[in-house]
Design a protein around this motif. Structure first.
Motif, short mmCIF file in Angstrom:
data_model
loop_
_atom_site.label_atom_id
_atom_site.label_comp_id
_atom_site.label_asym_id
_atom_site.label_seq_id
_atom_site.Cartn_x
_atom_site.Cartn_y
_atom_site.Cartn_z
N GLN A 1 0.81 -1.22 0.00
CA GLN A 1 0.00 0.00 0.00
C GLN A 1 0.85 1.27 0.00
O GLN A 1 0.31 2.38 -0.01
CB GLN A 1 -0.94 0.00 1.21
N ASN A 2 2.18 1.14 0.04
CA ASN A 2 3.08 2.29 0.05
C ASN A 2 2.96 3.06 -1.26
O ASN A 2 2.89 2.47 -2.33
CB ASN A 2 4.52 1.78 0.23
N ARG A 3 2.92 4.39 -1.18
CA ARG A 3 2.89 5.22 -2.39
C ARG A 3 3.46 6.58 -2.09
O ARG A 3 3.44 7.04 -0.96
CB ARG A 3 1.49 5.32 -2.97
N HIS A 4 4.00 7.21 -3.14
CA HIS A 4 4.46 8.59 -3.05
C HIS A 4 3.45 9.42 -3.83
O HIS A 4 3.37 9.32 -5.05
CB HIS A 4 5.85 8.76 -3.68
N GLU A 5 2.68 10.20 -3.13
CA GLU A 5 1.62 10.98 -3.78
C GLU A 5 2.16 12.09 -4.67
O GLU A 5 1.56 12.46 -5.65
CB GLU A 5 0.67 11.57 -2.74
N GLY A 6 3.34 12.62 -4.34
CA GLY A 6 3.82 13.77 -5.07
C GLY A 6 5.10 13.58 -5.87
O GLY A 6 5.61 14.53 -6.43
N ALA A 7 5.65 12.35 -5.92
CA ALA A 7 6.94 12.16 -6.59
C ALA A 7 6.97 10.88 -7.40
O ALA A 7 6.44 9.85 -6.99
CB ALA A 7 8.06 12.13 -5.56
N ASP A 8 7.62 10.94 -8.56
CA ASP A 8 7.96 9.74 -9.32
C ASP A 8 9.26 9.19 -8.73
O ASP A 8 10.11 9.95 -8.26
CB ASP A 8 8.20 10.07 -10.79
N GLN A 9 9.41 7.86 -8.76
CA GLN A 9 10.63 7.21 -8.29
C GLN A 9 11.23 6.41 -9.44
O GLN A 9 10.58 5.55 -10.00
CB GLN A 9 10.31 6.27 -7.12
N TRP A 10 12.47 6.73 -9.76
CA TRP A 10 13.24 5.95 -10.72
C TRP A 10 14.15 5.04 -9.91
O TRP A 10 14.93 5.53 -9.09
CB TRP A 10 14.09 6.84 -11.61
N LEU A 11 14.04 3.72 -10.09
CA LEU A 11 14.82 2.76 -9.32
C LEU A 11 15.76 2.02 -10.28
O LEU A 11 15.31 1.47 -11.28
CB LEU A 11 13.87 1.76 -8.64
N PHE A 12 17.06 2.06 -9.98
CA PHE A 12 18.06 1.36 -10.78
C PHE A 12 18.72 0.31 -9.90
O PHE A 12 19.24 0.63 -8.83
CB PHE A 12 19.11 2.34 -11.31
N VAL A 13 18.71 -0.95 -10.36
CA VAL A 13 19.31 -2.04 -9.59
C VAL A 13 20.79 -2.15 -9.94
O VAL A 13 21.16 -2.38 -11.09
CB VAL A 13 18.60 -3.38 -9.88
N LEU A 14 21.62 -1.98 -8.93
CA LEU A 14 23.07 -2.11 -9.10
C LEU A 14 23.51 -3.57 -8.98
O LEU A 14 24.35 -4.03 -9.74
CB LEU A 14 23.81 -1.28 -8.05
N SER A 15 22.94 -4.27 -7.99
CA SER A 15 23.30 -5.68 -7.80
C SER A 15 22.20 -6.37 -7.00
O SER A 15 21.43 -5.74 -6.30
CB SER A 15 24.64 -5.81 -7.09
N GLY A 16 22.19 -7.70 -7.14
CA GLY A 16 21.22 -8.51 -6.43
C GLY A 16 19.98 -8.80 -7.27
O GLY A 16 19.88 -8.37 -8.42
N THR A 17 19.06 -9.53 -6.65
CA THR A 17 17.81 -9.87 -7.32
C THR A 17 16.65 -9.65 -6.36
O THR A 17 16.80 -9.72 -5.14
CB THR A 17 17.78 -11.34 -7.79
N GLY A 18 15.51 -9.36 -6.94
CA GLY A 18 14.32 -9.13 -6.12
C GLY A 18 13.10 -9.01 -6.99
O GLY A 18 13.10 -9.36 -8.17
N VAL A 19 12.06 -8.48 -6.37
CA VAL A 19 10.80 -8.26 -7.07
C VAL A 19 10.22 -6.94 -6.61
O VAL A 19 10.28 -6.59 -5.43
CB VAL A 19 9.81 -9.43 -6.84
N ALA A 20 9.70 -6.19 -7.58
CA ALA A 20 8.96 -4.96 -7.27
C ALA A 20 7.50 -5.28 -7.52
O ALA A 20 7.13 -5.73 -8.61
CB ALA A 20 9.42 -3.83 -8.18
N THR A 21 6.68 -5.05 -6.52
CA THR A 21 5.24 -5.21 -6.69
C THR A 21 4.66 -3.82 -6.82
O THR A 21 4.73 -3.02 -5.89
CB THR A 21 4.61 -5.96 -5.49
N ILE A 22 4.12 -3.52 -8.01
CA ILE A 22 3.59 -2.19 -8.31
C ILE A 22 2.13 -2.35 -8.70
O ILE A 22 1.81 -3.06 -9.66
CB ILE A 22 4.39 -1.52 -9.44
#
Length: 135
Positions: free
Chosen positions: A54-75
């Motif tokens: 349920q996390n959100r940023h109401e006023g900002a876009d977020q650019w996410l760059f993965v440097l290392s590792g693995t995961g999942v983004a749930t959007i």
């Protein structure tokens, strides 16, 4: 905060250029910013997450760059795999969680436009000018 600060050099218009050498420690850290944009680093241990569905940023876009590792983004309820060299745009208002699904650390560099956090890492209210001048 595990980073080195360099005061920068003067640009052609006499302003100081901001520059930092990042040392990715653990957790979330705002590392550099202005009133218009902001950079932060996130380092997650295996099984750990930043945010929640349920996390959100109401006023900002977020650019996410993965440097290392693995995961999942749930959007917005949809899962997106993360691995090194992945660039992801999380638009303002999108519900999101970043989770480390790998065996090693998940390291990301994130940019917020406009800033989403104070320099101490507290979330800013939507539509408020940033205090993104982290040092």
């Amino acid at each position: 905060m595990n980073l080195l600060y360099s005061p920068g050099v003067l640009t052609g218009d006499g302003k100081r250029m901001k520059r930092k050498l990042l040392r990715f420690g653990k957790g979330f850290n705002v590392v550099l910013g202005t009133r218009r944009s902001q950079a932060a680093q996130i380092v997650l241990e295996p099984g750990k997450a930043e945010g929640n569905p349920q996390n959100r940023h109401e006023g900002a876009d977020q650019w996410l760059f993965v440097l290392s590792g693995t995961g999942v983004a749930t959007i917005n309820g949809r899962r997106h795999p993360l691995r090194a060299m992945t660039l992801l745009l999380i638009e303002h208002g999108d519900r999101h969680e970043i989770r480390n699904t790998g065996r090693g650390l998940l390291r990301t560099l994130n940019f917020y436009v406009p800033p989403a956090y104070t320099s101490e890492g507290d979330e800013l209210p939507a539509g408020k000018p940033g205090e993104g001048d982290a040092r």
